[in-house]
Design an enzyme around this catalytic site. Structure first.
Site, PDB file in Angstrom:
ATOM      1  N   ASP A  89       0.859  -1.181   0.000  1.00 27.05           N
ATOM      2  CA  ASP A  89       0.000   0.000   0.000  1.00 27.05           C
ATOM      3  C   ASP A  89       0.902   1.240   0.000  1.00 27.05           C
ATOM      4  OD1 ASP A  89      -1.942   1.888   0.343  1.00 27.05           O
ATOM      5  OD2 ASP A  89      -2.910   0.897   2.026  1.00 27.05           O
ATOM      6  N   SER A  90       0.492   2.271  -0.695  1.00 21.77           N
ATOM      7  CA  SER A  90       1.348   3.447  -0.888  1.00 21.77           C
ATOM      8  C   SER A  90       1.544   4.284   0.360  1.00 21.77           C
ATOM      9  CB  SER A  90       0.754   4.341  -1.977  1.00 21.77           C
ATOM     10  OG  SER A  90      -0.435   4.956  -1.511  1.00 21.77           O
ATOM     11  N   PHE A  93      -3.570   6.079   2.494  1.00 21.82           N
ATOM     12  CA  PHE A  93      -4.709   5.926   3.394  1.00 21.82           C
ATOM     13  C   PHE A  93      -4.299   6.188   4.837  1.00 21.82           C
ATOM     14  CE2 PHE A  93      -7.289   3.332   6.274  1.00 21.82           C
ATOM     15  CZ  PHE A  93      -8.556   3.779   5.955  1.00 21.82           C
ATOM     16  N   GLY A 213     -11.311   3.889  -1.600  1.00 22.72           N
ATOM     17  CA  GLY A 213     -12.339   4.760  -1.069  1.00 22.72           C
ATOM     18  C   GLY A 213     -13.637   4.076  -0.710  1.00 22.72           C
ATOM     19  N   ASP A 263      -7.707  -7.427   0.268  1.00 23.46           N
ATOM     20  CA  ASP A 263      -6.937  -7.463   1.512  1.00 23.46           C
ATOM     21  C   ASP A 263      -7.813  -6.899   2.613  1.00 23.46           C
ATOM     22  OD1 ASP A 263      -5.692  -4.623   2.684  1.00 23.46           O
ATOM     23  OD2 ASP A 263      -6.435  -4.508   0.633  1.00 23.46           O
TER      24      ASP A 263
END
Length: 382
Positions: A89-90, A93, A213, A263
């Protein structure tokens, strides 16, 4: 890196994701190893559940032990004993969730660490570079995930910024054989914003596409309706990843709407709080009714702990606050999620998904097995 379709039933697809670090059957559920570990269990345990790909997180790993240290230690695969594919994940979030601890501008986000308050900055370029240093098989584009509910104007501005960041993430990505980068569709629950976002990402071009989102409190019905009009906007010949989802019923419904990858912390977090996922719904093993229940959790269990531990023993471990309880139940839940994915995949290939889905939902609604359905072993001391 590429995805190959094997079969389709309605909108649901069965396929294979081929990567530098191995091939993964889809639909697939990715256990969450946020800081380089699936909490409480070894990677041998994770492999034994049938998982083919796991997830790590840029935000957490950049803070501790740092991407540079992971790189010096041979990359995340070597460090955590997982030679298979890893998606990272970047960090977008997590950073957006920091609220007053972060400040966003057009270039990126400045934030303070939740660990020690130290100042840090993430941009599309630095997030992509960190994921490169981690040796992520699949790199995620850096995006903004706005808090819901939000006005359409807020959602539109956020989505448009995320698309600008996606283009910068793509420019920063270093292409290597067997590696890939996914763009993330944003736009809240607004059909026209989702369409604009998907169009912008397709114009940029990625190896796969994620839907972000969602699963942020909007409810299952609204999530499914958003997927109904979003997944058809994504390329047919590339993988689709629904981020952060979810319950077994969420996974089933999302697969039936064309999603391939998932996930969620739910199975491991539930395992730490005494909740067991089964073919007959969720059991809370802290409940007193399990204190002398000698049955294993499920008659259908094929996990590494199948048949070895009774509900009564697990109940005792949780009531005694023994760490083995969360470890065993995390293992059970992750194995159940993998078993569910295999069952759904087999139904897609066989063309029986509608029937299988109806049976799964009927069984979840029935609740725990009666003693007549699932007899309780009787023990006594001579």
């Amino acid at each position: 890196m590429h995805w190959q379709k094997e079969a389709q039933s309605g909108q649901a697809r069965a396929g294979w994701l081929h990567t530098r670090h191995g091939s993964v059957p889809t639909p697939t559920f990715m256990p969450v190893g946020t800081v380089g570990t699936v909490k409480g269990i070894t990677m041998d345990n994770v492999r034994a559940t049938g998982a083919g790909i796991v997830l790590g997180n840029t935000y957490h790993l950049m803070l501790r032990p740092t991407a540079e240290r992971v790189q010096r230690l041979g990359g995340l695969h070597r460090m955590m004993d997982w030679p298979g594919p890893i998606l990272t994940d970047s960090g977008g979030f997590q950073v957006m969730s920091l609220g007053p601890l972060r400040k966003m501008d057009e270039d990126g986000v400045t934030f303070r660490s939740h660990i020690d308050g130290s100042a840090h900055r993430l941009t599309p370029e630095s997030s992509t570079d960190i994921q490169y240093k981690l040796d992520a098989t699949i790199t995620m584009a850096f995006d903004e995930c706005p808090a819901l509910p939000a006005t359409k104007e807020v959602l539109a501005a956020s989505m448009q910024r995320s698309m600008r960041w996606a283009a910068r993430s793509r420019e920063a990505f270093i292409a290597r054989p067997g590696y890939g980068q996914f763009g993330i569709v944003q736009g809240g629950t607004e059909p026209d914003l989702r369409a604009d976002s998907a169009r912008a990402l397709r114009d940029i071009g990625f190896e796969g596409y994620a839907i972000g989102g969602l699963a942020v409190g909007e409810g299952q019905e609204l999530m499914f309706s958003t997927l109904d009009y979003t997944t058809p906007l994504l390329p047919e010949d590339q993988p689709r990843y629904l981020m952060g989802v979810g319950t077994p019923d969420d996974l089933l419904g999302a697969v039936m709407r064309g999603c391939d990858m998932f996930d969620c912390v739910m199975p491991s977090r539930a395992g730490r709080t005494a909740r067991a996922y089964t073919e007959r719904g969720t059991l809370n093993l802290r409940n007193a009714r399990f204190a002398e229940d000698t049955r294993p959790i499920s008659p259908d269990d094929d996990s590494p702990m199948a048949g070895r531990y009774s509900r009564a023993y697990l109940h005792h471990l949780f009531r005694a606050n023994e760490m083995l309880g969360p470890m065993l139940l995390t293992l059970h839940n992750l194995a159940y999620y993998q078993r569910l994915m295999r069952q759904i995949r087999a139904a897609i290939i066989a063309g029986t998904l509608e029937q299988t889905a109806a049976e799964l939902r009927q069984n979840w609604a029935k609740g725990d097995w009666s003693e007549e359905e699932y007899p309780m072993p009787r023990y006594h001391q001579d």
